[in-house]
Write an enzyme that holds these catalytic residues in place. Structure first.
Site, PDB file in Angstrom:
ATOM      1  N   PHE A  48       0.632  -0.930   0.128  1.00 17.35           N
ATOM      2  CA  PHE A  48       0.105  -0.083  -0.166  1.00 17.35           C
ATOM      3  C   PHE A  48       0.551   1.348   0.015  1.00 17.35           C
ATOM      4  O   PHE A  48       1.901   1.133   0.370  1.00 17.35           O
ATOM      5  CB  PHE A  48      -1.139   0.232   0.895  1.00 17.35           C
ATOM      6  CG  PHE A  48      -1.872  -1.285   1.145  1.00 17.35           C
ATOM      7  CD1 PHE A  48      -3.131  -0.944   0.463  1.00 17.35           C
ATOM      8  CD2 PHE A  48      -1.969  -2.455   2.112  1.00 17.35           C
ATOM      9  CE1 PHE A  48      -4.488  -2.126   0.460  1.00 17.35           C
ATOM     10  CE2 PHE A  48      -2.838  -3.581   1.988  1.00 17.35           C
ATOM     11  CZ  PHE A  48      -3.485  -2.857   1.023  1.00 17.35           C
ATOM     12  N   GLU A  49       0.376   2.803  -0.898  1.00 14.22           N
ATOM     13  CA  GLU A  49       1.006   3.368  -0.785  1.00 14.22           C
ATOM     14  C   GLU A  49       1.671   4.148   0.584  1.00 14.22           C
ATOM     15  O   GLU A  49       2.767   4.902   0.604  1.00 14.22           O
ATOM     16  CB  GLU A  49       0.024   4.120  -1.833  1.00 14.22           C
ATOM     17  CG  GLU A  49       1.326   5.984  -2.087  1.00 14.22           C
ATOM     18  CD  GLU A  49      -0.061   6.552  -2.303  1.00 14.22           C
ATOM     19  OE1 GLU A  49      -0.260   8.083  -2.219  1.00 14.22           O
ATOM     20  OE2 GLU A  49      -1.283   6.720  -2.995  1.00 14.22           O
ATOM     21  N   ALA A  50       0.688   3.942   1.852  1.00 10.82           N
ATOM     22  CA  ALA A  50       1.205   4.926   3.061  1.00 10.82           C
ATOM     23  C   ALA A  50       2.785   3.580   3.655  1.00 10.82           C
ATOM     24  O   ALA A  50       2.657   4.359   3.925  1.00 10.82           O
ATOM     25  CB  ALA A  50      -0.075   4.318   4.012  1.00 10.82           C
ATOM     26  N   GLY A  51       2.665   3.095   2.686  1.00  5.71           N
ATOM     27  CA  GLY A  51       4.827   1.752   3.378  1.00  5.71           C
ATOM     28  C   GLY A  51       4.012   1.235   4.193  1.00  5.71           C
ATOM     29  O   GLY A  51       4.439   0.591   5.146  1.00  5.71           O
TER      30      GLY A  51
END
Length: 237
Positions: A48-51
């Site tokens: 996921f983009e949030a890491g």
């Protein structure tokens, strides 16, 4: 409940294998369907983009791809996703409310930028993810075939490699030589003809199993309860 939407979500969930970068909207819902259906040894993990990365279903249905509380114990790794590991993902799955035959996505606006007919939320990290993708899958779960166009008005993200678009009417390979791969009825084929693409040669879309449909309906119901507009429309329909 709209059974066409249920079947679309169940079919999209089948795509999740290996390491999958999962975008917001339809991708996160499809990812949760896939995770709930995935039994025994996991066949995929999500990035996921949030890491962070997850293995297995979230503790509760996430309201977004940054909903750490919902993902809970499913999180197995934290780090830089967009800057590093997205390039190594087996598949990148992104939402595509407006897409063209070349696979370019518009998440900005439909119509003139200063006075659009539709203002969209933007792409976030989609530009980086799409450009780095070794294999890109775009999901459009809406009901307007006109969202597939010859050329988008605003390019939010462009593919860096092979790209497919999965819809409720079938799947089309986009790029230099667009080709209809699978079909569920004639809607997508008719739209491609309008855009000058020969849709012949497509095979019928595989019908999801009763179990796949049940889990997809379960996820849509929970999503409606959490405020997903598209899920509410599916459940009410």
């Amino acid at each position: 409940m709209n059974q066409e939407t249920v079947a679309f979500l169940a079919g999209a969930a089948r795509e999740f294998r290996g390491w999958v970068f999962t975008g917001f909207h339809w991708p996160v819902l499809a990812g949760q369907v896939a995770a709930r259906l995935d039994g025994g040894a996991p066949t995929f993990r999500q990035l996921f983009e949030a890491g962070f990365a997850t293995e297995g279903p979230a503790a509760e249905l996430p309201s977004s791809t940054t909903d750490f509380v919902a993902f809970g114990d499913a999180v197995v790794w934290r780090g830089d996703v967009l800057g590093t590991v997205v390039r190594r993902a087996d598949l990148v799955v992104l939402d595509a409310a407006n897409v063209d035959l070349a696979g370019r996505v518009n998440s900005t606006a439909i119509g003139d930028y200063r006075a659009p007919r539709v203002r969209m939320p933007g792409g976030g990290g989609a530009a980086d993810a799409a450009g780095a993708a070794r294999d890109l899958l775009l999901l459009y779960g809406g009901t307007d075939p006109g969202r597939l166009v010859e050329r988008v008005e605003h390019v939010t993200a462009a593919p860096g490699g092979p790209v497919r678009l999965r819809t409720r009417w079938g799947t089309v390979r986009l790029g230099d030589e667009p080709r209809l791969l699978t079909k569920n009825g004639d809607v997508l084929a008719d739209r491609l003809r309008q855009l000058g693409v020969d849709p012949s040669g497509a095979v019928p879309e595989e019908t999801p199993s009763a179990r796949e449909l049940a889990v997809a309906a379960e996820v849509l119901t929970e999503a409606a309860e959490r405020g997903y507009l598209v899920a509410r429309e599916a459940v009410d329909g």
